[in-house]
Design an enzyme around this catalytic site. Sequence first.
Site, PDB file in Angstrom:
ATOM      1  N   ASP A  75       1.511  -8.277  -1.331  1.00 16.14           N
ATOM      2  CA  ASP A  75       0.091  -7.919  -1.340  1.00 16.14           C
ATOM      3  C   ASP A  75      -0.069  -6.482  -1.824  1.00 16.14           C
ATOM      4  O   ASP A  75       0.597  -5.569  -1.330  1.00 16.14           O
ATOM      5  CB  ASP A  75      -0.496  -8.039   0.063  1.00 16.14           C
ATOM      6  CG  ASP A  75      -1.963  -7.626   0.110  1.00 16.14           C
ATOM      7  OD1 ASP A  75      -2.827  -8.462  -0.194  1.00 16.14           O
ATOM      8  OD2 ASP A  75      -2.242  -6.447   0.439  1.00 16.14           O
ATOM      9  N   TYR A 100      -4.223   1.179  -4.985  1.00 20.06           N
ATOM     10  CA  TYR A 100      -3.046   1.766  -4.337  1.00 20.06           C
ATOM     11  C   TYR A 100      -2.298   2.609  -5.362  1.00 20.06           C
ATOM     12  O   TYR A 100      -1.627   2.093  -6.259  1.00 20.06           O
ATOM     13  CB  TYR A 100      -2.119   0.672  -3.797  1.00 20.06           C
ATOM     14  CG  TYR A 100      -2.702  -0.152  -2.660  1.00 20.06           C
ATOM     15  CD1 TYR A 100      -3.846   0.251  -1.982  1.00 20.06           C
ATOM     16  CD2 TYR A 100      -2.089  -1.331  -2.257  1.00 20.06           C
ATOM     17  CE1 TYR A 100      -4.373  -0.503  -0.941  1.00 20.06           C
ATOM     18  CE2 TYR A 100      -2.609  -2.096  -1.220  1.00 20.06           C
ATOM     19  CZ  TYR A 100      -3.755  -1.669  -0.571  1.00 20.06           C
ATOM     20  OH  TYR A 100      -4.260  -2.430   0.457  1.00 20.06           O
ATOM     21  N   SER A 156     -10.876  -9.341   1.690  1.00 15.48           N
ATOM     22  CA  SER A 156     -10.235  -8.481   2.666  1.00 15.48           C
ATOM     23  C   SER A 156     -11.369  -7.824   3.438  1.00 15.48           C
ATOM     24  O   SER A 156     -12.254  -7.211   2.830  1.00 15.48           O
ATOM     25  CB  SER A 156      -9.370  -7.427   1.965  1.00 15.48           C
ATOM     26  OG  SER A 156      -8.710  -6.610   2.906  1.00 15.48           O
ATOM     27  N   HIS A 184     -12.197  -6.268  -1.984  1.00 15.50           N
ATOM     28  CA  HIS A 184     -11.485  -5.271  -1.185  1.00 15.50           C
ATOM     29  C   HIS A 184     -12.443  -4.555  -0.223  1.00 15.50           C
ATOM     30  O   HIS A 184     -12.948  -3.489  -0.523  1.00 15.50           O
ATOM     31  CB  HIS A 184     -10.790  -4.273  -2.113  1.00 15.50           C
ATOM     32  CG  HIS A 184      -9.732  -3.469  -1.447  1.00 15.50           C
ATOM     33  ND1 HIS A 184      -8.896  -2.626  -2.152  1.00 15.50           N
ATOM     34  CD2 HIS A 184      -9.347  -3.361  -0.145  1.00 15.50           C
ATOM     35  CE1 HIS A 184      -8.058  -2.040  -1.310  1.00 15.50           C
ATOM     36  NE2 HIS A 184      -8.330  -2.475  -0.083  1.00 15.50           N
ATOM     37  N   TRP A 239       0.843  -1.205   0.000  1.00 17.32           N
ATOM     38  CA  TRP A 239       0.000   0.000   0.000  1.00 17.32           C
ATOM     39  C   TRP A 239       0.877   1.254   0.000  1.00 17.32           C
ATOM     40  O   TRP A 239       0.693   2.167  -0.810  1.00 17.32           O
ATOM     41  CB  TRP A 239      -0.927  -0.017   1.215  1.00 17.32           C
ATOM     42  CG  TRP A 239      -1.888   1.141   1.307  1.00 17.32           C
ATOM     43  CD1 TRP A 239      -2.170   2.069   0.340  1.00 17.32           C
ATOM     44  CD2 TRP A 239      -2.707   1.495   2.434  1.00 17.32           C
ATOM     45  NE1 TRP A 239      -3.120   2.973   0.800  1.00 17.32           N
ATOM     46  CE2 TRP A 239      -3.461   2.635   2.077  1.00 17.32           C
ATOM     47  CE3 TRP A 239      -2.879   0.944   3.694  1.00 17.32           C
ATOM     48  CZ2 TRP A 239      -4.355   3.254   2.953  1.00 17.32           C
ATOM     49  CZ3 TRP A 239      -3.778   1.548   4.567  1.00 17.32           C
ATOM     50  CH2 TRP A 239      -4.502   2.683   4.194  1.00 17.32           C
TER      51      TRP A 239
END
Length: 328
Positions: A51, A56, A153, A122, A21
């Site tokens: 990941d 991002y 997630s 997500h 991220w």
Amino acid sequence: MQKRVFGRTGRQVGEIGFGAWAIGGAWGRTDDAESMAALHAALDAGLDFIDTADVYGDGHSERLIARVLKERDGPRPFVATKAGRRLPEQVVEGYTAQNLSAWIERSLRNLEADTLDLVQLHCPPTDAYYHPEIFEAMERLVEQGKIRHYGVSVERVEEALKAIEYPGVASVQIIFNMFRQRPAELFFRQAQRRNVAVIVRVPLASGLLTGKFGPDTTFAEDDHRRFNRHGEAFDVGETFAGVPYEVGLVAVEKLRPLVPEGATLAQLALRWILMHEAVTVVIPGARNRQQALANIAAAGLPALPPQTMEAVARIYEQDIKPWVHQRW
């Protein structure tokens, strides 16, 4: 670094991964050269799980990863990405088969891959977990060869418990750290029973558990630790694990005496997570090679003694639990 089996996929991955991220954005200043150096250093040290997500840096993180992997020979690491946050508004109706396919096609291009190792929904709305057609659409994408596995997630434990009722869900990514301990109560046991991999994110509570921040620390305008302090942009639990900043600082001072000789508070925090056998991989972020290597070194610390685990539990109960436990 020790390996752990990634749930029912059967694949083994190192227990410390790379959370990408921060190299995409929303964490203040980033430098692509430093980010790529961090990834290269981590991979050179044996890390094999990365990941990321399509949002991002609007795909910048995915594209940086692709650049790094093109520069390397040898086995390709397991690369997990996410889909769903490109929606202008988080509504169940947006999680259509058409949208999911389009998002995944974009990630395939960004990552320069023929097939994605793992795609995670997500942090969709809670109601999405009660719509089997969303998970059926992910199954179709597996059948089409666009993705090998899919997972979720989540923000809340309740979402995680519902998600693993779907037999195709290979993994759950969830926030778990010394300041967010609820997943260990029930979810971890259920994930183990169903052979679902557990990816732990926000392991350092957005940096609080590094012990490097103080009351006067300032964060850049484009750093979520400033602009999302109260949940203005997305779930507040993603920033400092939902713990009020000043409360977290007090708890950190109580944790400092527990740090093993020669280690850092951040490494203690990562080793504490690895003490939980249900955890498959933990994904701290790193914006330079020093951070990346320090994260990996945490896996080499000896097992924490019972008195340390008990002390962490007491600090959580006394200082942190009232703020976060029942919210997520």
